[in-house]
Design a protein around this motif. Structure first.
Motif, PDB file in Angstrom:
ATOM      1  N   LYS A 161     -18.205 -22.303 -63.852  1.00  0.00           N
ATOM      2  CA  LYS A 161     -16.957 -22.917 -64.636  1.00  0.00           C
ATOM      3  C   LYS A 161     -17.684 -23.272 -66.000  1.00  0.00           C
ATOM      4  N   PRO A 162     -17.075 -22.988 -67.209  1.00  0.00           N
ATOM      5  CA  PRO A 162     -17.693 -23.691 -68.475  1.00  0.00           C
ATOM      6  C   PRO A 162     -17.615 -25.194 -68.262  1.00  0.00           C
ATOM      7  N   GLY A 163     -18.646 -25.556 -69.102  1.00  0.00           N
ATOM      8  CA  GLY A 163     -18.669 -27.149 -69.200  1.00  0.00           C
ATOM      9  C   GLY A 163     -19.227 -27.794 -68.018  1.00  0.00           C
ATOM     10  N   GLN A 164     -19.423 -29.168 -68.178  1.00  0.00           N
ATOM     11  CA  GLN A 164     -20.181 -29.884 -67.198  1.00  0.00           C
ATOM     12  C   GLN A 164     -19.523 -31.147 -67.029  1.00  0.00           C
ATOM     13  N   VAL A 165     -19.454 -31.629 -65.814  1.00  0.00           N
ATOM     14  CA  VAL A 165     -19.276 -32.976 -65.698  1.00  0.00           C
ATOM     15  C   VAL A 165     -20.370 -33.957 -66.128  1.00  0.00           C
ATOM     16  N   VAL A 166     -20.027 -35.039 -66.902  1.00  0.00           N
ATOM     17  CA  VAL A 166     -21.199 -35.806 -67.451  1.00  0.00           C
ATOM     18  C   VAL A 166     -20.907 -37.192 -67.333  1.00  0.00           C
ATOM     19  N   ILE A 167     -21.940 -37.897 -66.437  1.00  0.00           N
ATOM     20  CA  ILE A 167     -22.085 -39.383 -66.236  1.00  0.00           C
ATOM     21  C   ILE A 167     -23.048 -39.897 -67.349  1.00  0.00           C
ATOM     22  N   ASP A 168     -22.362 -40.783 -68.207  1.00  0.00           N
ATOM     23  CA  ASP A 168     -22.955 -41.065 -69.137  1.00  0.00           C
ATOM     24  C   ASP A 168     -23.641 -42.549 -68.951  1.00  0.00           C
ATOM     25  N   ASP A 169     -24.690 -42.256 -68.320  1.00  0.00           N
ATOM     26  CA  ASP A 169     -25.453 -43.540 -67.961  1.00  0.00           C
ATOM     27  C   ASP A 169     -27.127 -42.947 -67.921  1.00  0.00           C
ATOM     28  N   VAL A 170     -27.940 -43.839 -67.674  1.00  0.00           N
ATOM     29  CA  VAL A 170     -29.314 -43.103 -67.700  1.00  0.00           C
ATOM     30  C   VAL A 170     -29.633 -42.968 -66.183  1.00  0.00           C
ATOM     31  N   GLY A 171     -29.649 -41.764 -65.542  1.00  0.00           N
ATOM     32  CA  GLY A 171     -29.683 -41.751 -64.053  1.00  0.00           C
ATOM     33  C   GLY A 171     -30.683 -40.725 -63.608  1.00  0.00           C
ATOM     34  N   ARG A 221     -29.247 -37.954 -68.246  1.00  0.00           N
ATOM     35  CA  ARG A 221     -27.894 -38.257 -67.773  1.00  0.00           C
ATOM     36  C   ARG A 221     -27.760 -37.353 -66.409  1.00  0.00           C
ATOM     37  N   ILE A 222     -26.558 -37.661 -65.596  1.00  0.00           N
ATOM     38  CA  ILE A 222     -26.374 -37.106 -64.512  1.00  0.00           C
ATOM     39  C   ILE A 222     -25.425 -35.990 -65.054  1.00  0.00           C
ATOM     40  N   GLU A 273     -40.635 -54.203 -68.785  1.00  0.00           N
ATOM     41  CA  GLU A 273     -39.701 -55.036 -67.995  1.00  0.00           C
ATOM     42  C   GLU A 273     -38.476 -54.003 -68.063  1.00  0.00           C
ATOM     43  N   PRO A 274     -37.627 -54.213 -66.919  1.00  0.00           N
ATOM     44  CA  PRO A 274     -36.588 -53.250 -66.839  1.00  0.00           C
ATOM     45  C   PRO A 274     -35.631 -53.548 -67.872  1.00  0.00           C
ATOM     46  N   ASP A 275     -34.977 -52.542 -68.415  1.00  0.00           N
ATOM     47  CA  ASP A 275     -33.870 -53.079 -69.351  1.00  0.00           C
ATOM     48  C   ASP A 275     -32.549 -53.454 -68.822  1.00  0.00           C
ATOM     49  N   ALA A 276     -31.925 -54.419 -69.589  1.00  0.00           N
ATOM     50  CA  ALA A 276     -30.613 -54.779 -69.202  1.00  0.00           C
ATOM     51  C   ALA A 276     -29.646 -53.775 -68.708  1.00  0.00           C
ATOM     52  N   ASP A 277     -28.837 -53.757 -67.904  1.00  0.00           N
ATOM     53  CA  ASP A 277     -27.680 -52.521 -67.787  1.00  0.00           C
ATOM     54  C   ASP A 277     -26.836 -52.682 -68.771  1.00  0.00           C
ATOM     55  N   GLU A 278     -27.119 -51.980 -69.972  1.00  0.00           N
ATOM     56  CA  GLU A 278     -26.314 -51.808 -71.317  1.00  0.00           C
ATOM     57  C   GLU A 278     -26.587 -50.376 -71.624  1.00  0.00           C
ATOM     58  N   PRO A 279     -25.820 -49.874 -72.375  1.00  0.00           N
ATOM     59  CA  PRO A 279     -25.973 -48.806 -72.963  1.00  0.00           C
ATOM     60  C   PRO A 279     -27.090 -48.652 -73.885  1.00  0.00           C
ATOM     61  N   ASP A 280     -28.117 -47.579 -74.005  1.00  0.00           N
ATOM     62  CA  ASP A 280     -29.086 -47.783 -75.169  1.00  0.00           C
ATOM     63  C   ASP A 280     -28.567 -47.382 -76.504  1.00  0.00           C
ATOM     64  N   PRO A 281     -28.602 -48.312 -77.480  1.00  0.00           N
ATOM     65  CA  PRO A 281     -27.906 -48.167 -78.772  1.00  0.00           C
ATOM     66  C   PRO A 281     -28.366 -46.991 -79.477  1.00  0.00           C
ATOM     67  N   ASP A 282     -29.653 -46.496 -79.143  1.00  0.00           N
ATOM     68  CA  ASP A 282     -30.321 -45.364 -79.878  1.00  0.00           C
ATOM     69  C   ASP A 282     -30.401 -44.130 -79.119  1.00  0.00           C
ATOM     70  N   ASP A 338     -33.443 -49.638 -62.569  1.00  0.00           N
ATOM     71  CA  ASP A 338     -34.153 -49.340 -61.249  1.00  0.00           C
ATOM     72  C   ASP A 338     -33.083 -49.802 -59.989  1.00  0.00           C
ATOM     73  N   GLU A 339     -31.934 -49.600 -60.223  1.00  0.00           N
ATOM     74  CA  GLU A 339     -30.797 -50.114 -59.161  1.00  0.00           C
ATOM     75  C   GLU A 339     -29.919 -48.754 -58.942  1.00  0.00           C
ATOM     76  N   VAL A 340     -29.196 -48.932 -57.758  1.00  0.00           N
ATOM     77  CA  VAL A 340     -28.606 -47.764 -57.678  1.00  0.00           C
ATOM     78  C   VAL A 340     -27.150 -48.176 -57.756  1.00  0.00           C
ATOM     79  N   LYS A 341     -26.356 -46.817 -58.426  1.00  0.00           N
ATOM     80  CA  LYS A 341     -25.236 -47.002 -58.886  1.00  0.00           C
ATOM     81  C   LYS A 341     -24.135 -45.909 -58.031  1.00  0.00           C
ATOM     82  N   PHE A 342     -22.953 -46.032 -58.019  1.00  0.00           N
ATOM     83  CA  PHE A 342     -22.048 -45.016 -57.256  1.00  0.00           C
ATOM     84  C   PHE A 342     -20.977 -44.642 -58.701  1.00  0.00           C
ATOM     85  N   VAL A 343     -20.401 -43.472 -58.539  1.00  0.00           N
ATOM     86  CA  VAL A 343     -19.623 -42.994 -59.406  1.00  0.00           C
ATOM     87  C   VAL A 343     -18.763 -41.951 -58.804  1.00  0.00           C
TER      88      VAL A 343
END
Ligand SMILES: [Ca+2]
Ligand SMILES: [Ca+2]
Length: 438
Positions: free
Chosen positions: A393-403, A380-381, A53-62, A427-432
């Protein structure tokens, strides 16, 4: 039957490999059954063997903690909420708002939808989410560009009409024209390339008063010549109809994963061909599609290279692709730049030390170019910032979501970048969106 893209299969394999490779617990990740899928990141659609089943849209605690982001990111905004998979978004900034298109299974089969978002990602009042291509089959992988002159948009997608246990075996490339308001007219979608036994992921670019499309096509066996896949390139008129000539890039060798962009005087297609294996090429043509140069970006080698993309960054071509030269079945993103005429190609650079998939490039603003992809830890993205010279450039922009499946664009009013992607847990589309100081 519920469907997902074939990339999911490989994602599952990569998830497992990554989890094992970094000593993590594979059970931390929502791993779908790998199934008998074709391990091709470009496979179009495959039967869904994921019984979770799709997980709820919550961060994975693990989940492993996110690496630090090179600059702050606004919280992701969920775009889609209707039941059914919502997948593979594309985005266009029109100077005021974003027009987003994606594949959506809310009707029970996959159709192409559109919505307008305000610069902060909130939905524009009065538009909602509109079906722009109601397919009787499975429509996926939409891409969008403005029409020349700006009085509307064209969206292309692949439409799968036959499935087997291993995926789509027959797909057409189709187009639908939208008005400046983002709504489709009364005309039925145009079939650009009819269904044959090969899925074909189309990409678009507008330039020189034209619309350019590239996609994979299948050539049947003839005499002693075996059947093969080729990369096609041609123009579309403002109704979406094919305009001659149709260019076949290197007719003699298998050509895969073509992607197109334009500069002030050139049309660029990057693709992978087998000479003998996994060569990445930058083909430069004039606006009438006469071939000018083919530059070798990655010489053929035994390891795989897939999904190359190209953009123009004011003075150079920027390229990115998935490359397995470090480890089989564990792609990392490589980037490079090429001079305007293709005569100079810089030595490719590994963008990020860990697994990376599905690169996308946006150009504009102080960051010049941005290479987005999804990878690990955490699926992550990540977005790499590139100087005009092509140096990362050094480092990356990180989107803290399962994408996964990011598409990136530049907002020239706010000097921000915007990313749309699929949240793989729900399984849903997000914008950031985000903005970096340099
Ligand atoms: Ca949905
Ligand atoms: Ca439908």
């Amino acid at each position: 039957m519920s469907l997902r893209t074939g990339a999911l299969f490989l994602t599952g394999a990569w998830l497992l490999l990554s989890a094992v490779g970094c000593g993590g617990n594979a059970d931390q990740f929502p791993i779908p059954d790998a199934g008998p899928g074709d391990p091709d990141p470009d496979a179009a659609v495959n039967p869904d063997t994921d019984t979770q089943e799709p997980d709820a849209d919550e961060p994975d605690p693990d989940a492993e903690p996110a690496p630090p982001s090179a600059c702050p990111v606004f919280p992701p905004v969920r775009v889609t909420n209707a039941p059914g998979h919502s997948d593979q978004p594309a985005i266009h900034w029109n100077g005021s708002n974003y027009l987003v298109v994606w594949a959506d299974e809310r009707s029970g089969s996959s159709d192409i939808y559109a919505t307008w978002l305000a610069p902060d990602g909130t939905p524009m009042a009065g538009f909602g989410q509109v079906v722009i291509a109601d397919s009787a089959q499975q429509a996926t992988s939409p891409e969008i560009v403005p029409l020349p002159g700006g009085q509307g948009f064209i969206v292309v997608y692949e439409n799968c009409s036959a499935m087997t246990a291993t995926g789509c075996t027959m797909a057409s490339v189709e187009a639908v024209v939208l008005g400046a308001d983002g709504r489709p007219g009364s005309a039925a979608p145009v079939v650009i390339s009819p269904a044959v036994a090969e899925q074909r992921r189309p990409y678009l670019a507008t330039g020189h008063g034209n619309i350019y499309i590239t996609y994979r096509d299948r050539v049947a066996a003839s005499g002693t010549t075996p059947a093969r896949t080729v990369a096609r390139l041609h123009r579309l008129d403002p109704t979406g109809a094919k305009v001659d000539p149709v260019v076949t890039l290197d007719e003699g060798s298998d050509g895969h994963y073509p992607h197109v962009a334009t500069s002030a005087d050139r049309v660029a297609v990057t693709y992978q061909r087998n000479k003998p294996q996994a060569e990445i090429v930058l083909a430069l043509l004039d606006p009438g599609l006469t071939m000018k140069t083919e530059a070798i970006v990655r010489a053929g080698m035994e390891s795989k290279a897939t999904n190359p993309v190209v953009q123009w960054n004011v003075s150079r071509w920027v390229l990115a692709w998935e490359d397995e030269r470090e480890s089989d079945d564990e792609p990392v993103i490589y980037t490079t730049t090429a001079s305007a005429d293709g005569s100079q190609v810089e030595v490719p650079e590994q963008a990020y030390e860990d697994n990376g998939n599905w690169p996308a490039i946006a150009s504009g603003g102080r960051m010049t170019s941005l290479v987005g992809f999804y990878g690990f830890p955490g699926q992550r993205i990540f977005l790499e910032r590139m100087e005009a010279t092509g140096r990362l450039k050094p480092g990356q922009v990180v989107i803290d979501d399962v994408g996964r499946f990011p598409a990136v664009t530049y907002n020239d009013q706010a000097d921000e970048y915007a990313v749309v992607y699929q949240n793989e847990r729900i399984d849903e589309v997000k914008f950031v969106r985000f903005k970096c100081a340099d």
